[in-house]
Design a protein around this motif. Structure first.
Motif, mmCIF file in Angstrom:
data_model
loop_
_atom_site.group_PDB
_atom_site.id
_atom_site.type_symbol
_atom_site.label_atom_id
_atom_site.label_comp_id
_atom_site.label_asym_id
_atom_site.label_seq_id
_atom_site.Cartn_x
_atom_site.Cartn_y
_atom_site.Cartn_z
ATOM 1 N N ARG A 1 0.792 -1.219 0.000
ATOM 2 C CA ARG A 1 0.000 0.000 0.000
ATOM 3 C C ARG A 1 0.835 1.284 0.000
ATOM 4 N NH1 ARG A 1 -3.210 0.762 4.064
ATOM 5 N NH2 ARG A 1 -4.916 1.698 2.891
ATOM 6 N N PRO A 2 1.955 1.346 0.752
ATOM 7 C CA PRO A 2 2.765 2.576 0.663
ATOM 8 C C PRO A 2 3.273 2.827 -0.759
ATOM 9 C CG PRO A 2 3.358 1.304 2.608
ATOM 10 C CD PRO A 2 2.450 0.441 1.801
ATOM 11 N N HIS A 3 3.681 1.767 -1.429
ATOM 12 C CA HIS A 3 4.137 1.921 -2.814
ATOM 13 C C HIS A 3 2.985 2.344 -3.726
ATOM 14 C CE1 HIS A 3 8.077 0.740 -1.920
ATOM 15 N NE2 HIS A 3 7.952 -0.579 -1.977
ATOM 16 N N ALA A 4 1.811 1.770 -3.496
ATOM 17 C CA ALA A 4 0.638 2.137 -4.307
ATOM 18 C C ALA A 4 0.331 3.626 -4.139
ATOM 19 C CB ALA A 4 -0.568 1.289 -3.903
ATOM 20 N N ALA A 5 0.428 4.116 -2.887
ATOM 21 C CA ALA A 5 0.181 5.546 -2.631
ATOM 22 C C ALA A 5 1.206 6.413 -3.359
ATOM 23 C CB ALA A 5 0.243 5.818 -1.126
ATOM 24 N N ARG A 6 2.480 6.005 -3.322
ATOM 25 C CA ARG A 6 3.518 6.742 -4.036
ATOM 26 C C ARG A 6 3.198 6.841 -5.529
ATOM 27 N NH1 ARG A 6 9.299 4.304 -1.895
ATOM 28 N NH2 ARG A 6 9.622 5.741 -0.153
ATOM 29 N N CYS A 7 2.772 5.720 -6.088
ATOM 30 C CA CYS A 7 2.460 5.695 -7.525
ATOM 31 C C CYS A 7 1.338 6.674 -7.847
ATOM 32 C CB CYS A 7 2.077 4.282 -7.955
ATOM 33 S SG CYS A 7 3.437 3.109 -7.893
ATOM 34 N N LEU A 8 0.269 6.629 -7.060
ATOM 35 C CA LEU A 8 -0.864 7.513 -7.325
ATOM 36 C C LEU A 8 -0.479 8.987 -7.185
ATOM 37 C CD1 LEU A 8 -3.936 5.739 -5.665
ATOM 38 C CD2 LEU A 8 -3.502 6.081 -8.087
ATOM 39 N N ILE A 9 0.332 9.294 -6.185
ATOM 40 C CA ILE A 9 0.772 10.686 -5.995
ATOM 41 C C ILE A 9 1.559 11.162 -7.215
ATOM 42 C CG2 ILE A 9 2.300 12.181 -4.653
ATOM 43 C CD1 ILE A 9 1.546 10.418 -2.196
ATOM 44 N N ASN A 10 2.468 10.328 -7.684
ATOM 45 C CA ASN A 10 3.279 10.704 -8.840
ATOM 46 C C ASN A 10 2.458 10.774 -10.120
ATOM 47 O OD1 ASN A 10 6.351 10.915 -8.243
ATOM 48 N ND2 ASN A 10 5.668 9.195 -6.988
ATOM 49 N N ILE A 11 1.485 9.881 -10.256
ATOM 50 C CA ILE A 11 0.601 9.935 -11.427
ATOM 51 C C ILE A 11 -0.196 11.241 -11.401
ATOM 52 C CG2 ILE A 11 -1.453 8.901 -12.481
ATOM 53 C CD1 ILE A 11 -0.306 6.150 -11.585
ATOM 54 N N GLY A 12 -0.679 11.600 -10.198
ATOM 55 C CA GLY A 12 -1.397 12.874 -10.064
ATOM 56 C C GLY A 12 -0.524 14.056 -10.432
ATOM 57 N N THR A 13 0.750 14.008 -10.040
ATOM 58 C CA THR A 13 1.673 15.107 -10.354
ATOM 59 C C THR A 13 1.919 15.201 -11.857
ATOM 60 O OG1 THR A 13 2.736 14.821 -8.201
ATOM 61 C CG2 THR A 13 3.965 16.024 -9.882
ATOM 62 N N ILE A 14 2.034 14.047 -12.514
ATOM 63 C CA ILE A 14 2.212 14.068 -13.975
ATOM 64 C C ILE A 14 0.999 14.702 -14.650
ATOM 65 C CG2 ILE A 14 2.329 12.614 -16.044
ATOM 66 C CD1 ILE A 14 4.140 10.727 -14.531
ATOM 67 N N TYR A 15 -0.186 14.313 -14.200
ATOM 68 C CA TYR A 15 -1.405 14.898 -14.784
ATOM 69 C C TYR A 15 -1.444 16.407 -14.535
ATOM 70 C CZ TYR A 15 -3.752 10.581 -16.197
ATOM 71 O OH TYR A 15 -4.097 9.429 -16.839
ATOM 72 N N ALA A 16 -0.992 16.836 -13.366
ATOM 73 C CA ALA A 16 -0.957 18.274 -13.075
ATOM 74 C C ALA A 16 -0.007 18.982 -14.040
ATOM 75 C CB ALA A 16 -0.528 18.504 -11.628
ATOM 76 N N ASN A 17 1.150 18.375 -14.297
ATOM 77 C CA ASN A 17 2.106 18.962 -15.243
ATOM 78 C C ASN A 17 1.579 18.977 -16.669
ATOM 79 O OD1 ASN A 17 3.992 19.432 -13.243
ATOM 80 N ND2 ASN A 17 4.996 17.448 -13.493
ATOM 81 N N LEU A 18 0.643 18.055 -16.947
ATOM 82 C CA LEU A 18 0.021 18.015 -18.273
ATOM 83 C C LEU A 18 -1.222 18.905 -18.344
ATOM 84 C CD1 LEU A 18 0.253 14.146 -18.920
ATOM 85 C CD2 LEU A 18 1.644 15.921 -19.992
ATOM 86 N N PHE A 19 -1.480 19.660 -17.263
ATOM 87 C CA PHE A 19 -2.639 20.553 -17.163
ATOM 88 C C PHE A 19 -3.975 19.802 -17.224
ATOM 89 C CE2 PHE A 19 0.851 23.102 -18.820
ATOM 90 C CZ PHE A 19 0.831 24.200 -17.978
ATOM 91 N N ASN A 20 -3.943 18.517 -16.883
ATOM 92 C CA ASN A 20 -5.174 17.744 -16.776
ATOM 93 C C ASN A 20 -5.581 17.765 -15.303
ATOM 94 O OD1 ASN A 20 -7.241 15.868 -16.732
ATOM 95 N ND2 ASN A 20 -6.235 14.447 -18.142
ATOM 96 N N TYR A 21 -6.201 18.882 -14.910
ATOM 97 C CA TYR A 21 -6.461 19.129 -13.496
ATOM 98 C C TYR A 21 -7.443 18.132 -12.889
ATOM 99 C CZ TYR A 21 -4.174 23.561 -14.629
ATOM 100 O OH TYR A 21 -3.289 24.506 -15.054
ATOM 101 N N ASP A 22 -8.455 17.748 -13.658
ATOM 102 C CA ASP A 22 -9.457 16.818 -13.116
ATOM 103 C C ASP A 22 -8.832 15.459 -12.799
ATOM 104 O OD1 ASP A 22 -11.425 18.721 -13.285
ATOM 105 O OD2 ASP A 22 -12.150 18.059 -15.248
ATOM 106 N N ALA A 23 -8.003 14.950 -13.751
ATOM 107 C CA ALA A 23 -7.359 13.643 -13.541
ATOM 108 C C ALA A 23 -6.394 13.707 -12.372
ATOM 109 C CB ALA A 23 -6.637 13.197 -14.810
#
Length: 631
Positions: A150-172
């Motif tokens: 679960r800690p690794h899963a949380a890390r993945c989701l946080i980083n995926i969210g950051t990538i989407y933020a950098n892509l200006f996909n705010y909802d994702a």
């Protein structure tokens, strides 16, 4: 301590080597002990000495090619990689994540492999290779869920969210961060929870949802203050001030601006959000008509924003400058600020479009990958079902073969072993009848006659059953057989009955087939015998045997008679064993002959059927394989 190469004279060389080996084992044993004691479980709290021990251990281990230390290698690499990932020492991560990925995959250690994948994806994200990074984060996330890491899963989701933020996909991006707060809140630390709240608030602000933004930012500030997270608190105050300014709540904004200033002014570290804070100060100053102060902080904010690549804050600073200069009727300065603003905004919008295009490309790629995975899953499911059905059918076939073998053995044993007691019954009945013949009247002799007839019928039935059981008990190797020869042998065997009944048998040139001579003789003999047996009264039996090509692989034979024929309703029954259509007194027989014919034909891959008109005769049709005359 790190081991040093020792250069000594020959007499001391062995001692130096032994000393190095002892030191080597001491270091490795120390690391083993600390790993067992869980001293390295919290990457945040590893001491410099502990980190140095790990690095020294890896320096030793990476030059050791033996497999007995591979587990220790993976453990050391894992702690080093995790530590440097937590500390964002990306240059160090480069040194360890590649061997960690290779060794963890080699040993099928999924948890260690997940961390290596995360590190590789992080490094790709830093170099803006978002497409490959996203693919690796998703792979790591799926593996994390499969082993409940679960800690690794949380890390993945946080980083995926950051990538989407950098892509200006705010909802994702917001969706991924929300998933972390909902599903993994218990495995992320306070600084991470606070940072996620600030990230969500920042995304909502970018989407001009200022009130919603404020809610998340205040929650992040509360967490930061609760755990005395000074840097995050300053950042939170700056972001809250910005949202309050957008809502025109200036008095509240000033409170948070002062709080941010209080932390930033005394802090020796580079506080995140300093550029936002300086532009906030500028906006407050401009609203108070403190133009000079506003200009100073706007320029200062723009400079810091450029250094940290904060494009949106830089644009905000230029917009404030242009507006302030225009209000002061400094049109030249306003024009220059507006021109710079327009140019920077064009670049920013261009970058946004590029990121949007990349986001679409990534989503398309992920959709294609998901589609292929679903297709593979469907195909695998189909193949799995097919294999299960095949295995089930094969199991059933094995059971059927076993049952058939048992039935054949049973029929053979029954037919063979019962003949002896039956013969004894017949013999002793004759002896008794002969001994008491003078004392028996005609009525008393009737039971003896019935017994004799029963024994004869039973013996004939057992002979037929034995004949039926024997067919197929041994593998008969098919060979080319001339059907003309088969017909002649069958007629020779039936010569007496043919002559007694005046039966006329004719056949044209018959082909060569792939079968067994003895079994085909039995087949022809049974069919000819039936044609003679079931003849019409006062009619000379006529039997015609013919053959024609059925298809490229089979011949079609026909044995036609002019006998009594068969009622249509009985056509399907006549090949069933022991099925009789007529009384025994009228037509003798066991009811096995046609069942034997069918069994012979099936053994060679053919089929048999009958065409008949009641009172006119029957035609028995069967197929046999074409023989390759080159054999």
């Amino acid at each position: 301590m790190l081991l040093q190469n020792r250069i000594t004279n020959s007499p001391q060389k062995m001692f130096a080597s032994e000393t190095g080996e002892i030191e080597r084992e001491m270091i490795l044993n120390q690391v083993r002990q600390e790993l067992r004691d869980d001293n390295f479980s919290d990457s945040h709290n590893i001491s410099p000495n502990g980190l140095q021990s790990l690095q020294c251990a890896w320096d030793i281990l990476q030059n050791d090619a033996s497999n007995n230390l591979i587990t220790l290698k993976i453990d050391v690499l894992y702690v080093l990689t995790d530590t440097y990932l937590q500390r964002q020492a990306f240059d160090k991560i480069e040194l360890y994540h590649v061997p960690l990925l290779e060794l963890s995959r080699q040993q099928k250690d999924i948890r260690k492999e997940i961390l290596a994948l995360i590190c590789k994806a992080v490094l790709l994200s830093i170099s803006s290779d978002y497409k490959e990074a996203m693919s690796l984060f998703l792979e790591a996330y799926d593996k994390s869920r499969s082993v409940d890491a679960r800690p690794h899963a949380a890390r993945c989701l946080i980083n995926i969210g950051t990538i989407y933020a950098n892509l200006f996909n705010y909802d994702a991006a917001q969706s991924r961060y929300s998933d972390v707060l909902r599903d993994y809140n218990d495995v992320i630390d306070a600084p991470t929870r606070a940072a996620i709240h600030l990230n969500v608030g920042n995304l909502l602000y970018a989407g001009e949802k200022y009130s919603a933004s404020l809610t998340y930012l205040l929650q992040g500030l509360t967490l930061a203050q609760e755990f005395d997270l000074i840097s995050i608190s300053a950042h939170a105050h700056a972001l809250i001030c910005r949202s309050l300014l957008a809502l025109h709540r200036f008095d509240e904004a000033v409170v948070h601006e002062n709080a941010a200033e209080e932390i930033i002014s005394v802090s020796s570290i580079n506080i995140p959000g300093r550029s936002i804070h300086f532009v906030n100060v500028a906006e407050i100053a401009f609203n108070r008509t403190q133009v000079k102060q506003g200009n100073y902080f706007a320029v200062k904010g723009i400079a810091v924003a450029r250094r940290v690549n904060d494009d949106s804050t830089e644009l905000r600073g230029f917009a404030l400058l242009a507006g302030a200069f225009e209000k002061e009727k400094q049109f030249d300065a306003a024009f220059r600020a507006q021109k710079i603003y327009a140019g920077r905004q064009a670049d920013y919008l261009k970058m946004q479009r590029k990121m949007h295009a990349l986001d679409l490309e990534i989503r398309y790629s992920l959709n294609e990958k998901q589609r292929r995975i679903e297709e593979l899953l469907r195909e695998n499911e189909y193949q799995s079902n097919l294999l299960e059905k095949t295995a089930y059918i094969e199991q059933q076939n094995d059971q059927l073969r076993e049952i058939n073998a048992e039935l054949q053995q049973f029929a053979y044993i029954t037919a063979h072993d019962l003949k002896e007691p039956l013969r004894m019954i017949g013999s002793f009945t004759q002896i008794i009848q002969q001994q008491y013949a003078a004392k028996l009247n005609p009525e008393s002799a009737v039971p003896f006659r019935f017994i004799g007839e029963g024994v004869t019928r039973m013996s004939a039935l057992l002979d037929a059953l034995l004949q039926y059981a024997v067919i197929g008990r041994t593998n008969v190797e098919p060979e080319p057989v001339n059907a003309n020869e088969v017909a002649h042998i069958a007629m020779t065997n039936l010569k007496i009955v043919i002559e007694e009944t005046g039966t006329q048998i004719s056949f044209a040139q018959l082909p060569v087939v792939r079968a067994s001579l003895s079994l085909l003789v039995q087949l022809f003999q049974n069919l000819i015998s039936n044609g003679i047996k079931f003849r019409r009264p006062d009619t000379i039996p006529q039997i015609v045997i013919s053959a024609e090509k059925f298809n490229e692989r089979q011949w079609l034979f026909k044995v036609k008679d002019n006998g009594i024929g068969i009622d249509r309703q009985h056509l399907d029954r006549i090949f069933i064993i022991f099925q009789r259509l007529h009384a025994r007194e009228k037509y003798e027989g066991t009811g096995i002959g046609l069942a034997i014919c069918q069994k012979i034909i099936r053994q060679f891959g053919g089929k048999i059927w009958v065409e008949s008109v009641l009172g006119e005769g029957s035609t028995f049709c069967f197929t046999l394989p074409v023989a390759d005359l080159r054999e």
